[in-house]
Design a protein around this motif. Structure first.
Motif, PDB file in Angstrom:
ATOM      1  N   PRO A 120       0.826  -1.214   0.000  1.00 12.91           N
ATOM      2  CA  PRO A 120       0.000   0.000   0.000  1.00 12.91           C
ATOM      3  C   PRO A 120       0.861   1.266   0.000  1.00 12.91           C
ATOM      4  CG  PRO A 120       0.026  -0.987   2.187  1.00 12.91           C
ATOM      5  CD  PRO A 120       0.771  -1.931   1.282  1.00 12.91           C
ATOM      6  N   HIS A 121       0.246   2.341  -0.479  1.00 14.62           N
ATOM      7  CA  HIS A 121       0.873   3.657  -0.393  1.00 14.62           C
ATOM      8  C   HIS A 121       0.788   4.100   1.065  1.00 14.62           C
ATOM      9  CE1 HIS A 121       2.219   7.373  -2.333  1.00 14.62           C
ATOM     10  NE2 HIS A 121       1.407   8.040  -1.527  1.00 14.62           N
ATOM     11  N   PHE A 122       1.843   4.708   1.558  1.00 17.33           N
ATOM     12  CA  PHE A 122       1.882   5.061   2.983  1.00 17.33           C
ATOM     13  C   PHE A 122       2.158   6.553   3.162  1.00 17.33           C
ATOM     14  CE2 PHE A 122       4.575   4.801   7.088  1.00 17.33           C
ATOM     15  CZ  PHE A 122       3.485   5.162   7.856  1.00 17.33           C
ATOM     16  N   GLU A 123       1.153   7.246   3.695  1.00 18.56           N
ATOM     17  CA  GLU A 123       1.262   8.696   3.881  1.00 18.56           C
ATOM     18  C   GLU A 123       1.304   9.050   5.359  1.00 18.56           C
ATOM     19  OE1 GLU A 123      -1.467  11.327   1.620  1.00 18.56           O
ATOM     20  OE2 GLU A 123      -1.828  12.349   3.516  1.00 18.56           O
ATOM     21  N   GLY A 124       2.190   9.951   5.704  1.00 17.64           N
ATOM     22  CA  GLY A 124       2.182  10.543   7.041  1.00 17.64           C
ATOM     23  C   GLY A 124       1.489  11.888   6.964  1.00 17.64           C
ATOM     24  N   SER A 125       0.441  12.057   7.742  1.00 17.33           N
ATOM     25  CA  SER A 125      -0.356  13.285   7.639  1.00 17.33           C
ATOM     26  C   SER A 125      -0.028  14.233   8.787  1.00 17.33           C
ATOM     27  CB  SER A 125      -1.840  12.919   7.659  1.00 17.33           C
ATOM     28  OG  SER A 125      -2.613  14.096   7.658  1.00 17.33           O
ATOM     29  N   LEU A 126       0.433  15.419   8.443  1.00 16.01           N
ATOM     30  CA  LEU A 126       0.785  16.430   9.452  1.00 16.01           C
ATOM     31  C   LEU A 126      -0.494  17.128   9.891  1.00 16.01           C
ATOM     32  CD1 LEU A 126       3.818  17.781   7.431  1.00 16.01           C
ATOM     33  CD2 LEU A 126       4.012  16.548   9.620  1.00 16.01           C
ATOM     34  N   SER A 127      -1.056  16.688  11.010  1.00 20.58           N
ATOM     35  CA  SER A 127      -2.310  17.312  11.447  1.00 20.58           C
ATOM     36  C   SER A 127      -2.035  18.508  12.363  1.00 20.58           C
ATOM     37  CB  SER A 127      -3.256  16.286  12.074  1.00 20.58           C
ATOM     38  OG  SER A 127      -2.667  15.661  13.172  1.00 20.58           O
ATOM     39  N   THR A 128      -3.055  19.297  12.579  1.00 27.77           N
ATOM     40  CA  THR A 128      -2.984  20.603  13.281  1.00 27.77           C
ATOM     41  C   THR A 128      -1.871  21.483  12.712  1.00 27.77           C
ATOM     42  OG1 THR A 128      -1.480  19.956  15.102  1.00 27.77           O
ATOM     43  CG2 THR A 128      -3.848  19.573  15.447  1.00 27.77           C
ATOM     44  N   VAL A 129      -1.576  21.303  11.419  1.00 33.03           N
ATOM     45  CA  VAL A 129      -0.411  21.982  10.844  1.00 33.03           C
ATOM     46  C   VAL A 129      -0.631  23.493  10.695  1.00 33.03           C
ATOM     47  CG1 VAL A 129      -0.978  21.666   8.394  1.00 33.03           C
ATOM     48  CG2 VAL A 129       1.425  21.576   9.139  1.00 33.03           C
ATOM     49  N   PHE A 130      -1.900  23.912  10.667  1.00 37.86           N
ATOM     50  CA  PHE A 130      -2.171  25.355  10.560  1.00 37.86           C
ATOM     51  C   PHE A 130      -2.525  25.981  11.916  1.00 37.86           C
ATOM     52  CE2 PHE A 130      -2.893  23.662   6.305  1.00 37.86           C
ATOM     53  CZ  PHE A 130      -2.054  24.490   5.582  1.00 37.86           C
ATOM     54  N   GLY A 131      -2.286  25.211  12.971  1.00 37.54           N
ATOM     55  CA  GLY A 131      -2.559  25.726  14.316  1.00 37.54           C
ATOM     56  C   GLY A 131      -3.403  24.742  15.098  1.00 37.54           C
ATOM     57  N   CYS A 132      -3.297  24.845  16.408  1.00 35.98           N
ATOM     58  CA  CYS A 132      -3.894  23.868  17.313  1.00 35.98           C
ATOM     59  C   CYS A 132      -4.771  24.600  18.330  1.00 35.98           C
ATOM     60  CB  CYS A 132      -2.764  23.114  18.002  1.00 35.98           C
ATOM     61  SG  CYS A 132      -3.277  22.129  19.418  1.00 35.98           S
ATOM     62  N   THR A 133      -5.895  24.012  18.655  1.00 39.67           N
ATOM     63  CA  THR A 133      -6.807  24.630  19.627  1.00 39.67           C
ATOM     64  C   THR A 133      -6.202  24.629  21.031  1.00 39.67           C
ATOM     65  OG1 THR A 133      -7.905  22.485  19.817  1.00 39.67           O
ATOM     66  CG2 THR A 133      -8.957  24.122  18.414  1.00 39.67           C
ATOM     67  N   LEU A 134      -5.167  23.820  21.258  1.00 40.77           N
ATOM     68  CA  LEU A 134      -4.532  23.773  22.576  1.00 40.77           C
ATOM     69  C   LEU A 134      -3.262  24.627  22.620  1.00 40.77           C
ATOM     70  CD1 LEU A 134      -4.868  19.898  22.968  1.00 40.77           C
ATOM     71  CD2 LEU A 134      -6.320  21.624  24.050  1.00 40.77           C
ATOM     72  N   GLU A 135      -2.483  24.588  21.540  1.00 37.66           N
ATOM     73  CA  GLU A 135      -1.187  25.284  21.534  1.00 37.66           C
ATOM     74  C   GLU A 135      -1.178  26.561  20.693  1.00 37.66           C
ATOM     75  OE1 GLU A 135       2.502  23.333  20.875  1.00 37.66           O
ATOM     76  OE2 GLU A 135       1.903  21.474  21.858  1.00 37.66           O
ATOM     77  N   GLY A 136      -2.201  26.740  19.850  1.00 38.99           N
ATOM     78  CA  GLY A 136      -2.157  27.864  18.909  1.00 38.99           C
ATOM     79  C   GLY A 136      -1.199  27.551  17.778  1.00 38.99           C
ATOM     80  N   THR A 137      -0.462  28.565  17.333  1.00 37.43           N
ATOM     81  CA  THR A 137       0.464  28.392  16.212  1.00 37.43           C
ATOM     82  C   THR A 137       1.626  27.481  16.602  1.00 37.43           C
ATOM     83  OG1 THR A 137      -0.089  30.630  15.509  1.00 37.43           O
ATOM     84  CG2 THR A 137       1.886  29.651  14.533  1.00 37.43           C
TER      85      THR A 137
END
Lengths: 318, 318
Positions: free
Chosen positions: A138-155
């Motif tokens: 299978p194709h294997f992707e790592g997804s960078l989540s909260t990459v545009f900011g996080c509700t806990l940490e902000g930017t």
């Protein structure tokens, strides 16, 4: 003919995991089959997480097995760890996505893992993928989540994001993806982030983006991503899984509106839009209490609008 | 300091003319004053059409007189003909917009006038404007409506659109505007149309656009317009006047979401966004049965988001 833009349907995974009701397995199958028949080439059909955490997706293995019988469909799944990847590969999934939240606070809260631990999982999954026989990897992707900011940490610091993108590629991912988990993105941020991440991992290692419409900027953000040359865009039919206390404030971009925008711009998606609009009925019928979103389904197609499939017929006839 | 992007509020005209309820004059004044206090520099406050046609806007003259007392506010109005322009000038309006539907079928249905007749009105209004004493001459815009397609005629030939744009300028308009009356626009069409119309009338004669969000593409279309260098964008607070039978399918772009997008991109609007969000309460209180739209008001501002006004304070302190 490959589409110019790959619309990746994530409703059966990201949509259904966000709602309380459990969609019956047969309806999921009907949905996937109907959407594939409308020309959607990639569907994220579920997630290999423990059933007690997400009972909505407990039938993911059965759904993958079914979806693999649908001709021409790339069957994608989310895997939180090596164990999930083992189950996904056993079921025959074509594409695995491992989320890595670039906010470590969010990563600990969501996956209960540090960045280091997620990278370790990525390495183990990549080794498992590499050990599969040719033609069944299978194709294997790592997804960078909260990459545009996080509700806990902000930017999140850009250097940290780039370090994690590089770490995922070094661990053996085929590519990385960007995910606006929190709906914080704006068109400038999308362009800046794509430029920066591509600078770190190379253009070929970033082709897809997962955007939310939380603040109404979803399609504007897609446009920014297209301008930067991305070719895979996630969306959810009917915006299923939208936040119930904020009417219209869907989490995911609505597939129908996205496809309308792409086709109106003359971009080939391979999708039969009138037929796609019909697929809503399957979900509406099975989840009568669940709001479905989307502007194009309500407004209809413009007078004189030529759907892509008719364009193709006209070209074939010419 | 002039904003980089002028957000022109059209809710008191385009929004209110689309709903059945009549907003009391005092509430209109409170709305206009509050929105101007939040930093909005231009508001289309009404339309000089016969009261029997649009009773919702029967108090336009009184509203103009009031709005003229608000410091720094450009008071815009819609005028369908010379008679409306006379009333607008008598009331002291700063900006007059005459709509010209590029679809002649729509023009006849809507204004009961041929293109020729509307151009004649434009010429008469331009003469009236020119005859005003220096310093009291309002800005006069001819707005090309249904420019991205018409629900009656479909696509309008580009040559016809360009001929009408030139005719409006020749008649004496200060500039032309583009109006997506039907919500048919897409980002590519927006760019192509701006390029074509500017080619016909010159860049300085096209600076503004009026877009709808009928098919969810409103902000993506704004982004396309910004990319082409337009600097004035219409929007309606709370998307007021949205189509009631299509929840979320607002006619106008929502001012709050537009301002959020612009500020998130780092563009200066001169608007205090948290304060703008408070203005919704005035409309919600006076029109409890009328749905208000917008994603940003429901979702709130992202953690770590620095509103423009705070940016300004920080710059001033630095």
């Amino acid at each position: 003919m490959a589409p110019e833009i790959l619309v990746s349907e994530v409703g059966p995974r990201d949509g259904l995991q966000s709602i309380k009701n459990i969609l019956p397995t047969d309806v999921k199958k009907a949905w996937i089959a109907a959407e594939a028949a409308a020309g959607v080439r990639e569907i994220e059909v579920g997630s290999f997480v423990p059933a007690k955490l997400l009972p909505q997706l407990a039938d993911t293995a059965e759904i993958v097995t079914f979806a693999k019988t649908v001709p021409g469909l790339t069957v994608a799944v989310l895997v939180p760890n090596l164990r999930g990847a083992e189950a996904a590969i056993a079921a025959g999934a074509d594409k695995l996505t491992l989320p890595l939240s670039v906010s470590e606070t969010h990563s600990l809260a969501n996956l209960r893992r540090t960045h280091e631990q997620v990278i370790d999982e990525a390495r183990a999954i990549a080794e498992l993928v590499a050990s599969q026989p040719e033609g069944r990897r299978p194709h294997f992707e790592g997804s960078l989540s909260t990459v545009f900011g996080c509700t806990l940490e902000g930017t999140i610091p850009l250097a940290q994001i780039l370090r994690l993108a590089e770490a995922l590629m070094t661990a053996g991912c085929d590519e990385v993806g960007l995910s606006d988990t929190t709906g914080y993105a704006d068109p400038k941020a999308v362009k800046d982030m794509i430029r920066a991440v591509r600078g770190a991992v190379g253009d070929a290692s970033l082709t897809g983006i997962h955007l939310h419409n939380t603040r109404g900027l979803g399609l504007a953000n897609v446009l920014a991503a297209l301008d930067m040359g991305l070719t895979t865009v996630d969306a959810s039919l009917g915006g299923i899984g939208g936040c119930p206390f904020a009417p219209g404030a869907s989490g995911n971009i609505v597939t129908e509106d996205l496809v309308f925008m792409l086709q109106a711009m003359g971009l080939k998606t391979g999708i039969d839009l009138p037929r796609l609009l019909e697929v809503r009925k399957i979900i509406a019928g099975a989840l009568p209490d669940e709001p479905l979103y989307g502007f194009t389904p309500d407004a209809g197609l413009p007078l004189g609008f030529v759907p892509e499939t008719q364009t193709r017929s006209m070209e074939a006839a010419a």
